[in-house]
Design an enzyme around this catalytic site. Sequence first.
Site, short mmCIF file in Angstrom:
data_model
loop_
_atom_site.label_atom_id
_atom_site.label_comp_id
_atom_site.label_asym_id
_atom_site.label_seq_id
_atom_site.Cartn_x
_atom_site.Cartn_y
_atom_site.Cartn_z
N SER A 32 0.86 -1.14 0.08
CA SER A 32 -0.07 0.00 -0.05
C SER A 32 0.96 1.19 -0.04
CB SER A 32 -0.91 -0.01 1.26
OG SER A 32 -0.17 0.11 2.19
N GLY A 90 8.21 -1.08 -0.42
CA GLY A 90 8.03 -0.83 1.18
C GLY A 90 8.58 -1.90 2.01
N ALA A 91 8.29 -2.11 3.09
CA ALA A 91 8.63 -3.13 4.04
C ALA A 91 7.79 -3.40 5.26
CB ALA A 91 10.33 -2.38 4.47
N GLY A 104 5.03 -9.22 3.74
CA GLY A 104 3.74 -8.98 4.15
C GLY A 104 2.69 -9.17 3.35
N GLU A 111 9.95 -8.85 -5.50
CA GLU A 111 10.51 -8.00 -5.05
C GLU A 111 12.17 -7.88 -4.85
OE1 GLU A 111 8.18 -7.67 -1.52
OE2 GLU A 111 6.85 -6.33 -2.15
O1 DER Z 1 4.94 -7.49 0.78
C1 DER Z 1 5.89 -6.52 0.93
O2 DER Z 1 7.17 -6.92 0.94
C2 DER Z 1 5.55 -5.07 0.68
O3 DER Z 1 6.36 -4.32 0.44
C3 DER Z 1 5.05 -4.97 2.44
O4 DER Z 1 6.25 -5.38 3.15
C4 DER Z 1 4.82 -3.61 2.66
O5 DER Z 1 3.45 -3.37 2.42
P1 DER Z 1 2.79 -1.96 2.91
O6 DER Z 1 3.47 -0.67 2.23
O7 DER Z 1 1.42 -2.16 2.52
O8 DER Z 1 2.98 -1.96 4.51
#
Ligand code: DER
Length: 256
Positions: A32, A90-91, A104, A111
Amino acid sequence: KLVETSKRLAAFQAVKDYLLPEYTRIGIGSGSTVVYVVEAISELGSAVTSKMAFYPTGSQSEELIEAAGLNLQYISKLPAGQQLDVAFDGADEVDDDLNLIKGGGACLWQEKIVAASAKQFVCVADFRKLSTRLGMAWKKGIPIEVLPMAAPRVLGELQRMGSQNPRIRPGLPGKAGAIVTDNGMWIIDAPFPPLLLPKDIEAGSQTGNSTAGVWTVDALADALIKIPGVAEIGLFYGKNGLQLASGAQKPVAAYF
Ligand code: DER
């Protein structure tokens, strides 16, 4: 609201600092937060973005690029030896050394391939992801992409390594059974005690060992990737600090 504002501010600053107008190949992560990265890129205007190609890290990322009207390209088409100029993603958690837990969103395999294909990998995350040791903030466990038929073997090995209650990630409503990734694999989430950093070992903390389940980031990553049936792990780490060289999976910067 505060979280979304934090994501957006981080994303706009990251694009401002790391997306140079002369760049032509940009990796786009999943989740997101990266939605705001694409929004920031779109705001540069087509005069700038029309010269750029954007490389997705899964089906959601692909849809994001297409919906923004940006040029979609694929890492499978990037000639051997060539690299992306920058990748944004993201992370789920970021530690003091910018090691990441990712996965997540169950997109970690592509990725990592895209992050490792970029000269610079930039992490964008809201303040909830800012941590000091991996596992302190993100309690769900390290996401591990596995071949479904090997899942029970991998679960057993994770328990032997000291993971508390590793589990196959269940499908969401509308999907009976396990989550299936863009690559036809399953995800196992493996909780471990907070992962130590080199500075902890220098300070005399206990070293990573397989009995107490306490590991350093590097030792655990090396052990996890060797388990037969494991395709990829949701630990983004670099052995030699913030290298900008290819294969760097640790971000050069993280924006919160
Ligand atoms: O799945 C992933 O690695 C995404 O990048 C996750 O780590 C971050 O998702 P978010 O930006 O919705 O928190």
